[in-house]
Design an enzyme around this catalytic site. Sequence first.
Site, PDB file in Angstrom:
ATOM      1  N   ARG A   1       0.801  -1.121  -0.639  1.00  0.00           N
ATOM      2  CA  ARG A   1      -0.041  -0.262   0.271  1.00  0.00           C
ATOM      3  C   ARG A   1       1.084   1.251   0.361  1.00  0.00           C
ATOM      4  O   ARG A   1       1.357   1.298   0.752  1.00  0.00           O
ATOM      5  CB  ARG A   1      -0.713   0.232   1.253  1.00  0.00           C
ATOM      6  CG  ARG A   1      -1.963   0.777   1.488  1.00  0.00           C
ATOM      7  CD  ARG A   1      -2.578   1.139   2.246  1.00  0.00           C
ATOM      8  NE  ARG A   1      -4.072   0.147   2.067  1.00  0.00           N
ATOM      9  CZ  ARG A   1      -5.159   0.495   2.151  1.00  0.00           C
ATOM     10  NH1 ARG A   1      -5.519   1.314   3.834  1.00  0.00           N
ATOM     11  NH2 ARG A   1      -6.830  -0.090   1.791  1.00  0.00           N
TER      12      ARG A   1
ATOM     13  N   HIS B   1      -7.402   0.612  -6.515  1.00  0.00           N
ATOM     14  CA  HIS B   1      -7.631   0.204  -5.464  1.00  0.00           C
ATOM     15  C   HIS B   1      -8.410  -1.497  -5.843  1.00  0.00           C
ATOM     16  O   HIS B   1      -9.481  -1.645  -5.439  1.00  0.00           O
ATOM     17  CB  HIS B   1      -8.401   0.972  -4.061  1.00  0.00           C
ATOM     18  CG  HIS B   1      -8.391  -0.159  -2.971  1.00  0.00           C
ATOM     19  ND1 HIS B   1      -7.789  -0.370  -2.277  1.00  0.00           N
ATOM     20  CD2 HIS B   1      -9.201   0.460  -2.109  1.00  0.00           C
ATOM     21  CE1 HIS B   1      -8.204  -1.596  -1.703  1.00  0.00           C
ATOM     22  NE2 HIS B   1      -8.518  -0.138  -0.912  1.00  0.00           N
TER      23      HIS B   1
ATOM     24  N   GLN C   1      -9.749  -3.570  -3.515  1.00  0.00           N
ATOM     25  CA  GLN C   1     -11.286  -3.512  -2.392  1.00  0.00           C
ATOM     26  C   GLN C   1     -12.783  -3.835  -3.470  1.00  0.00           C
ATOM     27  O   GLN C   1     -13.774  -4.009  -3.164  1.00  0.00           O
ATOM     28  CB  GLN C   1     -12.141  -2.210  -2.423  1.00  0.00           C
ATOM     29  CG  GLN C   1     -13.054  -1.866  -1.827  1.00  0.00           C
ATOM     30  CD  GLN C   1     -12.771  -1.720  -0.682  1.00  0.00           C
ATOM     31  OE1 GLN C   1     -12.186  -1.586   0.427  1.00  0.00           O
ATOM     32  NE2 GLN C   1     -14.612  -2.954  -0.578  1.00  0.00           N
TER      33      GLN C   1
ATOM     34  N   ASP D   1     -17.051   7.258  -1.983  1.00  0.00           N
ATOM     35  CA  ASP D   1     -16.310   6.836  -1.237  1.00  0.00           C
ATOM     36  C   ASP D   1     -15.922   8.580  -0.421  1.00  0.00           C
ATOM     37  O   ASP D   1     -16.244   9.202  -1.427  1.00  0.00           O
ATOM     38  CB  ASP D   1     -14.506   6.516  -1.802  1.00  0.00           C
ATOM     39  CG  ASP D   1     -13.343   6.335  -1.368  1.00  0.00           C
ATOM     40  OD1 ASP D   1     -13.363   5.987   0.046  1.00  0.00           O
ATOM     41  OD2 ASP D   1     -12.534   6.242  -2.080  1.00  0.00           O
TER      42      ASP D   1
ATOM     43  N   CYS E   1     -16.516   1.491   0.746  1.00  0.00           N
ATOM     44  CA  CYS E   1     -15.239   0.960   0.524  1.00  0.00           C
ATOM     45  C   CYS E   1     -14.163   0.712   2.680  1.00  0.00           C
ATOM     46  O   CYS E   1     -14.224   0.078   2.955  1.00  0.00           O
ATOM     47  CB  CYS E   1     -13.642   0.883  -0.356  1.00  0.00           C
ATOM     48  SG  CYS E   1     -13.515   2.788  -0.373  1.00  0.00           S
TER      49      CYS E   1
ATOM     50  N   ARG F   1     -13.499  -8.312   2.192  1.00  0.00           N
ATOM     51  CA  ARG F   1     -12.013  -8.342   1.244  1.00  0.00           C
ATOM     52  C   ARG F   1     -10.810  -9.617   2.014  1.00  0.00           C
ATOM     53  O   ARG F   1     -10.537  -9.991   1.546  1.00  0.00           O
ATOM     54  CB  ARG F   1     -11.987  -7.378   2.414  1.00  0.00           C
ATOM     55  CG  ARG F   1     -12.341  -5.571   1.568  1.00  0.00           C
ATOM     56  CD  ARG F   1     -11.651  -5.338   0.900  1.00  0.00           C
ATOM     57  NE  ARG F   1     -10.472  -5.506   0.677  1.00  0.00           N
ATOM     58  CZ  ARG F   1      -9.835  -4.294   0.860  1.00  0.00           C
ATOM     59  NH1 ARG F   1     -10.185  -3.655   1.267  1.00  0.00           N
ATOM     60  NH2 ARG F   1      -8.849  -4.034   0.917  1.00  0.00           N
TER      61      ARG F   1
HETATM   62  N1  NVA Z   1     -10.248   6.769  -1.321  1.00  0.00           N
HETATM   63  C1  NVA Z   1      -9.761   6.471  -0.494  1.00  0.00           C
HETATM   64  C2  NVA Z   1     -10.044   4.696   0.011  1.00  0.00           C
HETATM   65  C3  NVA Z   1      -9.066   4.328   1.527  1.00  0.00           C
HETATM   66  C4  NVA Z   1      -9.848   2.384   1.561  1.00  0.00           C
HETATM   67  C5  NVA Z   1      -8.243   5.970   0.234  1.00  0.00           C
HETATM   68  O1  NVA Z   1      -7.586   6.102  -0.832  1.00  0.00           O
HETATM   69  O2  NVA Z   1      -7.668   7.106   1.286  1.00  0.00           O
HETATM   70  N1   CP Z   2     -11.080  -0.122   2.511  1.00  0.00           N
HETATM   71  C1   CP Z   2      -9.870  -0.067   3.246  1.00  0.00           C
HETATM   72  O1   CP Z   2      -8.857  -0.649   2.076  1.00  0.00           O
HETATM   73  O2   CP Z   2     -10.057  -0.259   4.129  1.00  0.00           O
HETATM   74  P1   CP Z   2      -8.689  -0.345   4.767  1.00  0.00           P
HETATM   75  O3   CP Z   2      -8.319   1.312   4.346  1.00  0.00           O
HETATM   76  O4   CP Z   2      -8.854  -0.061   6.312  1.00  0.00           O
HETATM   77  O5   CP Z   2      -8.145  -0.661   4.625  1.00  0.00           O
END
Ligand code: NVA
Ligand code: CP
Length: 310
Positions: A104, A131, A134, A219, A259, A287
């Site tokens: 990540r 992502h 997800q 989101d 998500c 997930r």
């Molecule tokens: N768009 C959000 C998704 C979090 C799971 C982010 O990147 O923070």
């Molecule tokens: N939806 C998702 O990826 O959650 P986290 O940021 O908690 O991993």
Amino acid sequence: MMPKHFLTLLDLDEGEAKRLIRRATELKQLRQRGEDYRPLVGYTLAMVFEKSSTRTRVSFEAGMSQLGGTAMFLSPRDTQLGRGEPIEDSARVLSRMVDAVMIRTFEHETLTRFAEHSQVPVINGLTDRFHPCQLLADMQTYVEHRGSIRGRRVAFVGDGNNMCHSYINAARLFGFQLCIACPPGFEPDPDVLATAPDHCTLMHDPAEAVEDADLVVTDVWASMGQESEEDQRKAVFADFSVTAAIMAKARPNALFMHCLPAHRGEEVSAEVIDGPQSVVWDEAENRLHAQKALLELLLAPQPGSEPPAY
Ligand code: NVA
Ligand code: CP
């Protein structure tokens, strides 16, 4: 030979994607029946987190453990990654020691550079651009509640961000129509949109986008790394909240997904996310199951089977 990576949804072909979703539901049922299934005994997954996470970390860690393997959490704060060791060198070293790496990070290019130098499968656990894990869970959740998503209408309301980009990929892979409503200036990347012209429509009115939708998705307005823009974004996105009035424009049996983490009163009202059309808790649980199916595909593939007929 290059290992099979999962950097975007399009690293799967349609048959693989459908089989993976079906397998995720089978693995969920196996767990519900309390049956042990441990094909990954002796396997290790390294998880590199340059951003925060609850669901991704816990689902990969629990998933590896349930499959008989081990997951290792690595953060830049206490590895040499945070002290500037080149990503290419980190990839070469980690991939000589573990069987797969989940990352990540911020720039998608960091992930692709790592993958280019890795001897083992690399999984995208979220970048600024995509992502895909997800989306595996979201597609599994839709299929479990409503059957095939092919030909359905999906509305994505909000920022043209990593989730929106992954929905564009999913529209193409799973064959649904995606209406995206974003404020002007916050549209998805035109290059990503251009990959699915027959499946996506871009607009700026949430009410129009959700009309007749079978699934409504939103989101956060400010993603990780955009914290300094939060106040400005709250003003820009004020009319892009998924409220009961917006959901009422969708089909009566439409589902709502997010998500998570969510901000009630911003991108979604409490009434919607805690209401009867919301499947966000199933989506979060999936997930675990979807990523177990992904790990199995990448590390211990099942003998070939036909994809589901839908
Ligand atoms: N768009 C959000 C998704 C979090 C799971 C982010 O990147 O923070
Ligand atoms: N939806 C998702 O990826 O959650 P986290 O940021 O908690 O991993």
